[in-house]
Each structure stands twice: as structure tokens, then as C-alpha cells.
Design a protein around this motif. Structure first.
Motif, mmCIF file in Angstrom:
data_model
loop_
_atom_site.group_PDB
_atom_site.id
_atom_site.type_symbol
_atom_site.label_atom_id
_atom_site.label_comp_id
_atom_site.label_asym_id
_atom_site.label_seq_id
_atom_site.Cartn_x
_atom_site.Cartn_y
_atom_site.Cartn_z
ATOM 1 N N PRO A 1 39.692 30.365 45.940
ATOM 2 C CA PRO A 1 40.711 30.180 44.905
ATOM 3 C C PRO A 1 42.085 30.002 45.537
ATOM 4 O O PRO A 1 42.349 30.485 46.640
ATOM 5 C CB PRO A 1 40.642 31.473 44.095
ATOM 6 N N SER A 2 42.933 29.313 44.829
ATOM 7 C CA SER A 2 44.305 29.148 45.310
ATOM 8 C C SER A 2 45.229 30.011 44.451
ATOM 9 O O SER A 2 44.823 30.556 43.435
ATOM 10 C CB SER A 2 44.719 27.680 45.235
ATOM 11 N N GLY A 3 46.447 30.123 44.863
ATOM 12 C CA GLY A 3 47.408 30.905 44.088
ATOM 13 C C GLY A 3 47.642 32.264 44.693
ATOM 14 O O GLY A 3 47.329 32.520 45.845
ATOM 15 N N GLU A 4 48.177 33.143 43.876
ATOM 16 C CA GLU A 4 48.536 34.487 44.326
ATOM 17 C C GLU A 4 47.312 35.392 44.400
ATOM 18 O O GLU A 4 46.263 35.090 43.855
ATOM 19 C CB GLU A 4 49.558 35.084 43.343
ATOM 20 N N SER A 5 47.488 36.541 45.044
ATOM 21 C CA SER A 5 46.431 37.551 45.091
ATOM 22 C C SER A 5 46.074 37.962 43.666
ATOM 23 O O SER A 5 46.928 38.028 42.796
ATOM 24 C CB SER A 5 46.910 38.780 45.864
ATOM 25 N N LYS A 6 44.794 38.247 43.458
ATOM 26 C CA LYS A 6 44.344 38.587 42.107
ATOM 27 C C LYS A 6 43.076 39.426 42.209
ATOM 28 O O LYS A 6 42.296 39.286 43.140
ATOM 29 C CB LYS A 6 44.054 37.299 41.346
ATOM 30 N N HIS A 7 42.885 40.302 41.225
ATOM 31 C CA HIS A 7 41.663 41.080 41.101
ATOM 32 C C HIS A 7 41.150 40.906 39.678
ATOM 33 O O HIS A 7 41.863 41.181 38.716
ATOM 34 C CB HIS A 7 41.911 42.567 41.380
ATOM 35 N N LEU A 8 39.911 40.436 39.532
ATOM 36 C CA LEU A 8 39.289 40.265 38.217
ATOM 37 C C LEU A 8 38.198 41.311 38.038
ATOM 38 O O LEU A 8 37.418 41.566 38.946
ATOM 39 C CB LEU A 8 38.662 38.875 38.084
ATOM 40 N N ARG A 9 38.130 41.896 36.857
ATOM 41 C CA ARG A 9 37.079 42.850 36.526
ATOM 42 C C ARG A 9 36.237 42.242 35.403
ATOM 43 O O ARG A 9 36.756 41.861 34.364
ATOM 44 C CB ARG A 9 37.677 44.180 36.069
ATOM 45 N N TYR A 10 34.932 42.140 35.633
ATOM 46 C CA TYR A 10 34.009 41.591 34.635
ATOM 47 C C TYR A 10 33.266 42.731 33.954
ATOM 48 O O TYR A 10 32.775 43.645 34.609
ATOM 49 C CB TYR A 10 32.994 40.652 35.302
ATOM 50 N N VAL B 1 44.686 50.077 50.516
ATOM 51 C CA VAL B 1 43.647 49.715 51.473
ATOM 52 C C VAL B 1 43.806 48.273 51.948
ATOM 53 O O VAL B 1 43.602 47.977 53.119
ATOM 54 C CB VAL B 1 42.245 49.924 50.842
ATOM 55 N N ILE B 2 44.176 47.365 51.066
ATOM 56 C CA ILE B 2 44.254 45.943 51.375
ATOM 57 C C ILE B 2 45.706 45.511 51.511
ATOM 58 O O ILE B 2 46.543 45.865 50.683
ATOM 59 C CB ILE B 2 43.583 45.100 50.260
ATOM 60 N N ARG B 3 45.986 44.721 52.539
ATOM 61 C CA ARG B 3 47.307 44.111 52.711
ATOM 62 C C ARG B 3 47.111 42.613 52.907
ATOM 63 O O ARG B 3 46.137 42.179 53.505
ATOM 64 C CB ARG B 3 48.032 44.664 53.941
ATOM 65 N N GLY B 4 48.047 41.859 52.379
ATOM 66 C CA GLY B 4 47.980 40.410 52.505
ATOM 67 C C GLY B 4 47.324 39.778 51.288
ATOM 68 O O GLY B 4 46.900 40.464 50.357
ATOM 69 N N LYS B 5 47.220 38.486 51.310
ATOM 70 C CA LYS B 5 46.669 37.742 50.180
ATOM 71 C C LYS B 5 45.146 37.825 50.175
ATOM 72 O O LYS B 5 44.484 37.524 51.162
ATOM 73 C CB LYS B 5 47.102 36.282 50.263
ATOM 74 N N THR B 6 44.604 38.277 49.029
ATOM 75 C CA THR B 6 43.161 38.304 48.816
ATOM 76 C C THR B 6 42.888 37.946 47.355
ATOM 77 O O THR B 6 43.776 37.989 46.514
ATOM 78 C CB THR B 6 42.540 39.688 49.106
ATOM 79 N N PHE B 7 41.639 37.615 47.072
ATOM 80 C CA PHE B 7 41.182 37.369 45.708
ATOM 81 C C PHE B 7 39.878 38.127 45.568
ATOM 82 O O PHE B 7 38.945 37.924 46.355
ATOM 83 C CB PHE B 7 40.976 35.876 45.469
ATOM 84 N N SER B 8 39.780 39.027 44.599
ATOM 85 C CA SER B 8 38.575 39.840 44.466
ATOM 86 C C SER B 8 38.077 39.870 43.030
ATOM 87 O O SER B 8 38.838 39.644 42.085
ATOM 88 C CB SER B 8 38.848 41.260 44.965
ATOM 89 N N ARG B 9 36.770 40.154 42.916
ATOM 90 C CA ARG B 9 36.126 40.222 41.597
ATOM 91 C C ARG B 9 35.171 41.411 41.573
ATOM 92 O O ARG B 9 34.331 41.559 42.455
ATOM 93 C CB ARG B 9 35.351 38.936 41.314
ATOM 94 N N TYR B 10 35.304 42.222 40.538
ATOM 95 C CA TYR B 10 34.436 43.380 40.327
ATOM 96 C C TYR B 10 33.333 42.971 39.348
ATOM 97 O O TYR B 10 33.611 42.470 38.258
ATOM 98 C CB TYR B 10 35.284 44.520 39.751
ATOM 99 N N ASN B 11 32.075 43.160 39.759
ATOM 100 C CA ASN B 11 30.899 42.829 38.950
ATOM 101 C C ASN B 11 30.874 41.372 38.497
ATOM 102 O O ASN B 11 30.498 41.067 37.353
ATOM 103 C CB ASN B 11 30.765 43.778 37.754
ATOM 104 N N TYR B 12 31.238 40.471 39.374
ATOM 105 C CA TYR B 12 31.187 39.037 39.092
ATOM 106 C C TYR B 12 29.759 38.668 38.678
ATOM 107 O O TYR B 12 28.813 38.926 39.430
ATOM 108 C CB TYR B 12 31.626 38.280 40.339
ATOM 109 N N PRO B 13 29.557 38.122 37.475
ATOM 110 C CA PRO B 13 28.202 37.894 36.961
ATOM 111 C C PRO B 13 27.295 37.079 37.884
ATOM 112 O O PRO B 13 26.096 37.354 37.958
ATOM 113 C CB PRO B 13 28.450 37.156 35.632
ATOM 114 N N LYS B 14 27.841 36.124 38.589
ATOM 115 C CA LYS B 14 27.021 35.297 39.474
ATOM 116 C C LYS B 14 26.389 36.118 40.607
ATOM 117 O O LYS B 14 25.323 35.775 41.104
ATOM 118 C CB LYS B 14 27.877 34.166 40.054
#
Length: 191
Positions: A25-34, A51-64
Motif C-alpha cells: 500500500p502507498s500513503g501514510e502508516s495505517k493499522h486496520l482492524r477487521y 514497539v514499531i517505528r517508521g512507516k508500516t501498514f498493518s492489518r488485524y484479522n485480515y479476512p484473506k
């Protein structure tokens, strides 16, 4: 294999990850919760910032990724010869200069599996684990996994070396022992 008999286990080609590879993904750091309803919510988490520093993109319980949670559970039950409950899955895209500081995981992560989905970095980006024997870098290729005791051993990633196009995509699958101390955390309840 009794849980006391190992610190971590590296597994080559645990999963064929070809259908899970995606463009970062592009853009800013983001955390999605499904949620089970299929709804996703963008979150900011203070815990993640510790715990995390810098740009990351994360997803909790991503259905896929949820089917892999169950697939790996069956593999672990045979390998460890004990019953487990799944708690949750999580994935993260790391980008250049992002890092994960040394930490131990919360109770829902008694047994964890870190699966390399994809990466375009030219420098290896290991998961480090500190055991009684010392600090160990664990290098993986896509499809490889590391099984470890997230509550017991500190683990981390140093800053990722790369440029503005660099990424590393990792997925995490967490479990608790059915006869262990954290059974109330099954399915990530009351975390």
C-alpha cells in the motif's frame, strides 16, 4: 515435541504464499482492524507506537489471511503434539527505515508463527530472537516461517535497509495452548 524442548523452529516452505502476494500500500502508516462482520476500522494504537517505528501498514484479522490461521494450527498441533486455540492473525508491510523494537508479546501470543509473504529488499531483513543461548537472527524467504514463543522470548527487527520502493511483507499467526495458562485468550478474547 514438548513446549519446553524448543526456543524457536524454522520451517522452510510452510505455506505457498503466491496467492497472498500483493502490491504494498502507498500513503501514510495505517493499522486496520477487521471484525467478523466484515467491517474494517482504521485505528491508531499507542501500543504499536512503543514497539514499531517508521512507516508500516498493518492489518488485524485480515479476512484473506484467516484461512492460513486454521491451516497452520493443524500443522502446529501435529508438530507440537498438543491442542491449541487460535487467537488472531496480523500482517504488516515494513518500509525503509522501519523497525520493531525488542519486546515480548501479550498473552494471546503464547505460540506465534511469523510467515514471510514477500519482499523486494536486497539486504536480508531477519527476525531477531533472544534466547538463553544469545541473540539469533532468523532469515526467511517467502513461504518460510519461524515458530516461536512470543511471550517468553524478546524479538525484534532492526531498521530495514532500502529506498522509497522497498518493502517487506510479513504475516503473524498466534495461538495459545489448550491446557496452558492463557486459555481465556482463545480467539483473542478480552485482550
Amino acid at each position: 515435541m514438548a513446549i519446553e524442548d524448543w526456543n524457536f523452529i524454522k520451517v522452510k516452505n510452510l505455506i505457498n504464499v503466491s496467492e497472498y502476494i500483493e502490491e504494498p500500500p502507498s500513503g501514510e502508516s495505517k493499522h486496520l482492524r477487521y471484525y467478523n462482520s466484515g467491517v474494517s476500522v482504521v485505528e491508531t494504537r499507542e501500543e504499536q507506537n512503543m514497539v514499531i517505528r517508521g512507516k508500516t501498514f498493518s492489518r488485524y484479522n485480515y479476512p484473506k489471511l484467516r484461512p492460513i490461521l486454521f491451516e497452520i494450527k493443524h500443522f502446529l498441533k501435529e508438530l507440537l503434539e498438543e491442542d491449541l486455540f487460535e487467537t488472531y492473525c496480523f500482517d504488516r508491510f515494513y518500509f525503509a527505515d522501519s523497525r520493531m523494537f525488542p519486546h515480548t508479546d501479550r498473552e494471546a501470543c503464547e505460540i506465534s508463527v511469523s510467515l514471510n509473504i514477500s519482499s523486494n529488499v536486497t539486504e536480508p531483513y531477519p527476525l531477531w530472537i533472544k534466547t538463553e543461548e544469545g541473540e539469533v537472527p532468523l532469515y526467511t524467504d517467502p513461504g518460510d516461517a519461524v515458530i516461536y514463543k512470543g511471550r517468553q522470548f524478546k524479538h525484534w527487527r532492526d531498521p530495514m535497509i532500502g529506498d522509497h520502493n522497498s518493502y517487506h511483507h510479513q504475516a503473524f499467526f498466534h495461538y495459545i495452548r489448550a491446557d496452558g495458562h492463557y486459555v481465556e485468550r482463545a480467539w483473542d478474547a478480552t485482550s
